[in-house]
Design a protein around this motif. Structure first.
Motif, mmCIF file in Angstrom:
data_model
loop_
_atom_site.group_PDB
_atom_site.id
_atom_site.type_symbol
_atom_site.label_atom_id
_atom_site.label_comp_id
_atom_site.label_asym_id
_atom_site.label_seq_id
_atom_site.Cartn_x
_atom_site.Cartn_y
_atom_site.Cartn_z
ATOM 1 N N ARG A 1 34.968 36.654 69.391
ATOM 2 C CA ARG A 1 35.134 38.073 69.040
ATOM 3 C C ARG A 1 33.997 38.562 68.154
ATOM 4 O O ARG A 1 33.386 37.783 67.413
ATOM 5 N N SER A 2 33.749 39.851 68.226
ATOM 6 C CA SER A 2 32.596 40.420 67.540
ATOM 7 C C SER A 2 32.888 40.728 66.074
ATOM 8 O O SER A 2 31.976 40.968 65.299
ATOM 9 N N PHE A 3 34.116 40.787 65.682
ATOM 10 C CA PHE A 3 34.433 41.065 64.277
ATOM 11 C C PHE A 3 35.800 40.452 63.956
ATOM 12 O O PHE A 3 36.532 40.032 64.850
ATOM 13 N N GLY A 4 36.074 40.404 62.670
ATOM 14 C CA GLY A 4 37.409 39.997 62.213
ATOM 15 C C GLY A 4 37.684 38.514 62.293
ATOM 16 O O GLY A 4 38.858 38.123 62.331
ATOM 17 N N ARG A 5 36.675 37.722 62.328
ATOM 18 C CA ARG A 5 36.932 36.273 62.405
ATOM 19 C C ARG A 5 37.789 35.813 61.225
ATOM 20 O O ARG A 5 37.605 36.284 60.099
ATOM 21 N N GLY A 6 38.700 34.907 61.515
ATOM 22 C CA GLY A 6 39.586 34.391 60.469
ATOM 23 C C GLY A 6 40.723 35.346 60.127
ATOM 24 O O GLY A 6 41.495 35.100 59.210
ATOM 25 N N GLN A 7 40.815 36.444 60.872
ATOM 26 C CA GLN A 7 41.882 37.427 60.635
ATOM 27 C C GLN A 7 42.867 37.370 61.812
ATOM 28 O O GLN A 7 42.451 37.238 62.970
ATOM 29 N N VAL A 8 44.138 37.511 61.494
ATOM 30 C CA VAL A 8 45.157 37.481 62.557
ATOM 31 C C VAL A 8 46.121 38.655 62.361
ATOM 32 O O VAL A 8 46.134 39.318 61.325
ATOM 33 N N GLY A 9 46.942 38.872 63.390
ATOM 34 C CA GLY A 9 47.839 40.036 63.367
ATOM 35 C C GLY A 9 49.100 39.808 62.537
ATOM 36 O O GLY A 9 49.421 40.595 61.646
ATOM 37 N N TRP A 10 49.822 38.768 62.826
ATOM 38 C CA TRP A 10 51.069 38.491 62.086
ATOM 39 C C TRP A 10 51.387 37.006 62.197
ATOM 40 O O TRP A 10 50.781 36.292 63.002
ATOM 41 N N PHE A 11 52.343 36.584 61.379
ATOM 42 C CA PHE A 11 52.755 35.176 61.390
ATOM 43 C C PHE A 11 54.217 35.063 61.793
ATOM 44 O O PHE A 11 55.026 35.931 61.446
ATOM 45 N N MET A 12 54.499 33.987 62.499
ATOM 46 C CA MET A 12 55.889 33.596 62.723
ATOM 47 C C MET A 12 56.132 32.394 61.817
ATOM 48 O O MET A 12 55.309 31.467 61.797
ATOM 49 N N VAL A 13 57.235 32.438 61.099
ATOM 50 C CA VAL A 13 57.520 31.377 60.125
ATOM 51 C C VAL A 13 58.891 30.792 60.407
ATOM 52 O O VAL A 13 59.877 31.533 60.497
ATOM 53 N N ARG A 14 58.933 29.469 60.600
ATOM 54 C CA ARG A 14 60.232 28.813 60.777
ATOM 55 C C ARG A 14 60.728 28.343 59.409
ATOM 56 O O ARG A 14 59.960 27.781 58.628
ATOM 57 N N ILE A 15 62.014 28.626 59.145
ATOM 58 C CA ILE A 15 62.573 28.221 57.866
ATOM 59 C C ILE A 15 63.678 27.195 58.097
ATOM 60 O O ILE A 15 64.254 27.121 59.186
ATOM 61 N N ALA A 16 63.957 26.435 57.048
ATOM 62 C CA ALA A 16 64.930 25.342 57.196
ATOM 63 C C ALA A 16 66.363 25.858 57.207
ATOM 64 O O ALA A 16 67.203 25.350 57.937
ATOM 65 N N ASP A 17 66.640 26.887 56.390
ATOM 66 C CA ASP A 17 68.018 27.345 56.229
ATOM 67 C C ASP A 17 68.086 28.867 56.443
ATOM 68 O O ASP A 17 67.619 29.630 55.592
ATOM 69 N N PRO A 18 68.661 29.296 57.567
ATOM 70 C CA PRO A 18 68.719 30.743 57.841
ATOM 71 C C PRO A 18 69.432 31.520 56.740
ATOM 72 O O PRO A 18 69.126 32.689 56.507
ATOM 73 N N ASP A 19 70.361 30.872 56.037
ATOM 74 C CA ASP A 19 71.088 31.573 54.965
ATOM 75 C C ASP A 19 70.161 31.961 53.818
ATOM 76 O O ASP A 19 70.474 32.845 53.023
ATOM 77 N N ARG A 20 69.015 31.273 53.734
ATOM 78 C CA ARG A 20 68.081 31.563 52.634
ATOM 79 C C ARG A 20 66.949 32.491 53.071
ATOM 80 O O ARG A 20 65.954 32.655 52.355
ATOM 81 N N ALA A 21 67.102 33.087 54.280
ATOM 82 C CA ALA A 21 66.019 33.911 54.834
ATOM 83 C C ALA A 21 65.553 35.012 53.876
ATOM 84 O O ALA A 21 64.339 35.157 53.637
ATOM 85 N N PRO A 22 66.482 35.806 53.268
ATOM 86 C CA PRO A 22 66.011 36.880 52.368
ATOM 87 C C PRO A 22 65.231 36.324 51.172
ATOM 88 O O PRO A 22 64.207 36.884 50.770
ATOM 89 N N GLU A 23 65.702 35.217 50.644
ATOM 90 C CA GLU A 23 65.072 34.609 49.476
ATOM 91 C C GLU A 23 63.661 34.107 49.819
ATOM 92 O O GLU A 23 62.686 34.336 49.074
ATOM 93 N N ILE A 24 63.538 33.458 51.003
ATOM 94 C CA ILE A 24 62.234 32.915 51.403
ATOM 95 C C ILE A 24 61.268 34.052 51.744
ATOM 96 O O ILE A 24 60.075 34.013 51.401
ATOM 97 N N ALA A 25 61.809 35.088 52.418
ATOM 98 C CA ALA A 25 60.952 36.245 52.745
ATOM 99 C C ALA A 25 60.404 36.856 51.457
ATOM 100 O O ALA A 25 59.211 37.211 51.369
ATOM 101 N N ALA A 26 61.254 36.962 50.446
ATOM 102 C CA ALA A 26 60.811 37.528 49.167
ATOM 103 C C ALA A 26 59.767 36.631 48.519
ATOM 104 O O ALA A 26 58.778 37.114 47.934
ATOM 105 N N ALA A 27 59.961 35.323 48.674
ATOM 106 C CA ALA A 27 58.992 34.376 48.076
ATOM 107 C C ALA A 27 57.640 34.492 48.767
ATOM 108 O O ALA A 27 56.588 34.435 48.105
ATOM 109 N N ILE A 28 57.650 34.671 50.076
ATOM 110 C CA ILE A 28 56.385 34.819 50.816
ATOM 111 C C ILE A 28 55.652 36.072 50.333
ATOM 112 O O ILE A 28 54.458 36.058 50.017
#
Lengths: 240, 386
Positions: free
Chosen positions: B200-227
């Motif tokens: 690509r001609s520009f933006g090297r090392g840049q990406v659009g979004w991330f998918m993140v797998r977490i260990a415990d879905p019940d902690r999703a809000p807490e982990i999202a806040a930590a990120i």
């Protein structure tokens, strides 16, 4: 059979009471064919409705076949009518989408008879009114007289003890009227049906065994308690 | 002969009127079925979203880029199992109308993150071996008539190649993926990130979004806040949310579909209430003498009420059932034809049941007032209408 004691019936037009029957009494014997005559508004249809259990008196007692029907609840009265009263009206008012035999079978929906028994009763009722061959026809395929005969078969199918007829020939020509009256006389004479008929037609009333005249909610003066006696036909057995 | 004979006779009394009312109810339920399908198609992303996956994007918008280095930082956060990135490519294949989603991914990470994506082993190997290799969903491959081994040029609209101006990117189709989850998007076009990043001609090392797998879905809000807290006050702050919330927000970019569909259905069913209600009211009004006759014959008021109610329920329920059957038939036609555009276009069993339940309720509501009127009729007065 029918014992009406001091019956009154008052309707209300707004707040104004309109007395239609005023302390009227009459008796009918089992197997009798009674004609009720009188001018419009004299109370003959109101009296017929009270005896048939379609309405309740404001005062007095109505006893039919030993039942004090003025005391029955709406639900019990409906059940009593289905077992004891057959209705014949001026217009047969058949259900147009149903065949003649199905129209005749409508009152049997209220019974617990088997399909076979229902079939038998419908066949007999149609045979009595002379329409055995016309059972599959729709009302629009029948003449006015035939439609009225189907209406009479419907009234007979539950083998009621009392047949009430409200102007049964009022919508028919002279010849057809005579045929329907012949049929009613035969039902009374040959099948022992007790018949109460309201009519304006003196010719029709002549076919009854007794005629009662009403005027202004009371039995008319003259005659024998307002009645004209005619020889009673000899009743013979139940119809259905 | 049964009570149904009387109901049938009443409905056949005015055939044209019954037919028109019946047809309008059929059409209303067909609309219900079609709108339910559309709603399912748009909300499917949220419905099939995995509870243990989060989406992390730029706080400002999905189209603002994030450093790829965030991936390693996120994997250090307690509760995060794995992270991977995707980027909106937005290229055109032959014609803009051939729209489909294209994204560079790291093959092994992508397949780990999406176990519901099924790729043959041979295709996986070829994807890893072939720098410009791409795997595509079966619906897309069938729609565009591709075959494995085809070279596929994609005209860039955002990401041009360094030193090649507007030249098309050329990819090689190395495999086709299926999915074992109903409604999963089978129109994606996934190619290798290393190939993309180097060219690509520009933006090297840049990406659009991330998918993140977490260990415990019940902690999703807490982990999202930590990120989000990890990247707070950086040049590229993040917004993290569950995959379901992200998909729902994405679908709602075209408007609040739930509200739109509910509003249309409310209007349709209100009209049906008026149409069928008028039919029933008129029918009872015309049959006052007949109803009086039934009562004279010994039918109790409550039985007459039931007859009128059953008449109404029979009319609306039968029509509603037919409408839903037609909707199912339409689904059978539309689903394969539109699979490439609306992968989640189907009529769910719960929507079918809801439709049938609605038909019964509508029938009852439509019939209740005429039935009460019939019940309250005084026999002697009604008989005067004979």
């Amino acid at each position: 059979m029918v014992d009406v004691r001091g019956v009154s019936r008052t309707f209300h037009r707004g707040r104004t009471p309109v007395p239609v029957l005023k302390g009227l009494s009459l008796q009918m014997e089992k197997g009798e064919f009674l004609a009720l005559m009188g001018p419009s508004g004299s109370g003959k249809s109101t009296l017929l409705n009270l005896i048939a259990g379609l309405d309740r008196p404001t005062g007095g007692e109505v006893i039919v076949g030993g039942s004090e029907i003025h005391l029955l609840s709406e639900r019990k009265l409906a059940g009593w009518r289905s077992r004891n009263v057959g209705f014949v009206f001026q217009f047969s008012n058949l259900l147009g989408a149903l065949s003649a035999e199905r129209n005749v079978a409508v009152p049997l929906l209220l019974t617990s008879f088997s399909a076979r028994e229902r079939r038998r009763r419908v066949d007999i009722a149609l045979e009595i009114v002379g329409l055995s061959e016309r059972g599959k026809h729709r009302p629009r395929e029948l003449s006015g007289g035939e439609q009225q005969r189907v209406g009479i078969a419907r009234a007979l199918v539950n083998d009621p003890m009392l047949l009430v007829c409200d102007e049964p020939t009022g919508d028919l020509d002279r010849t057809t009227s005579a045929e329907i009256l012949d049929l009613l006389v035969a039902l009374n004479r040959d099948h022992g049906k007790t018949i109460l008929m309201v009519t304006h037609d003196p010719v029709a009333a002549e076919r009854a065994s007794r005629t009662l005249h009403l005027e202004d909610g009371r039995l008319a003066e003259g005659g024998d308690d307002g009645t004209v006696a005619v020889p009673v036909h000899e009743p013979a057995g139940a119809a259905v | 002969m049964s009570s149904f004979t009387l109901i049938s006779a009443a409905l056949r009394r005015k055939k044209t009127r019954t037919f028109l009312t019946f047809s309008s109810v059929v059409f209303a339920f067909l609309i219900f079925g079609v709108l339910s399908m559309l709603q399912t198609a748009f909300s499917m992303g949220a419905e099939i979203a995995n509870e243990d996956r989060l989406v992390v994007r730029h706080r400002v918008s999905l189209f603002q880029l994030l450093p790829q280095s965030y991936e390693a930082d996120m994997e250090e956060i307690p509760g995060v199992v794995d992270a991977m990135h995707m980027t909106w490519f937005g290229g055109v294949y032959q014609d803009p109308s051939n729209f489909f989603m294209q994204s560079p991914v790291e093959p092994a990470e992508y397949l780990d993150m999406y176990p519901e994506v099924l790729v043959p082993e041979e295709a996986k190997l070829r994807w890893i071996e072939t720098r410009n290799g791409v795997i595509a969903g079966r619906a897309l491959v069938e729609r565009l008539g591709w075959e494995v081994g085809d070279r596929i040029p994609i005209q860039p609209t955002i990401w041009r190649q360094a030193g090649r101006g507007d030249d098309a990117w050329e990819f090689e189709l190395v495999g086709v993926y299926d999915a074992d989850v109903e409604g999963f998007d089978q129109t994606q076009f996934l190619f290798r990130y290393d190939f993309f990043d180097e060219a690509r001609s520009f933006g090297r090392g840049q990406v659009g979004w991330f998918m993140v797998r977490i260990a415990d879905p019940d902690r999703a809000p807490e982990i999202a806040a930590a990120i989000d807290a990890t990247f707070q006050n950086s040049a590229a702050e993040t917004k993290s949310e569950s995959e379901g919330a992200f998909a729902a927000g994405f679908a709602n970019q075209v408007g609040n579909l739930g509200l739109i569909v509910t509003s249309i259905l409310a209007a349709v069913f209100f009209t049906i209430l008026l149409v069928a209600g008028n039919t029933m009211a008129q029918s009872v009004r015309e049959r006052i003498g007949e109803i009086g006759l039934l009562k004279a014959l010994g039918f109790t008021s409550s039985r007459v009420q039931r007859l009128v109610l059953m008449e109404s329920v029979t009319l609306v329920t039968t029509a509603g059932f037919l409408g839903m059957v037609l909707a199912v038939g339409l689904e059978r036609v539309l689903r394969p034809a539109l699979a490439a555009y609306f992968p989640g276009l189907f009529l769910r069993p719960e929507d079918l049941l809801l439709g049938l339940g609605l038909a019964v309720v509508t029938g009852l509501v439509v019939g209740i007032f005429p039935a009460r009127r019939a019940m309250r009729l005084e026999t002697a007065l009604a008989l005067r209408r004979l």
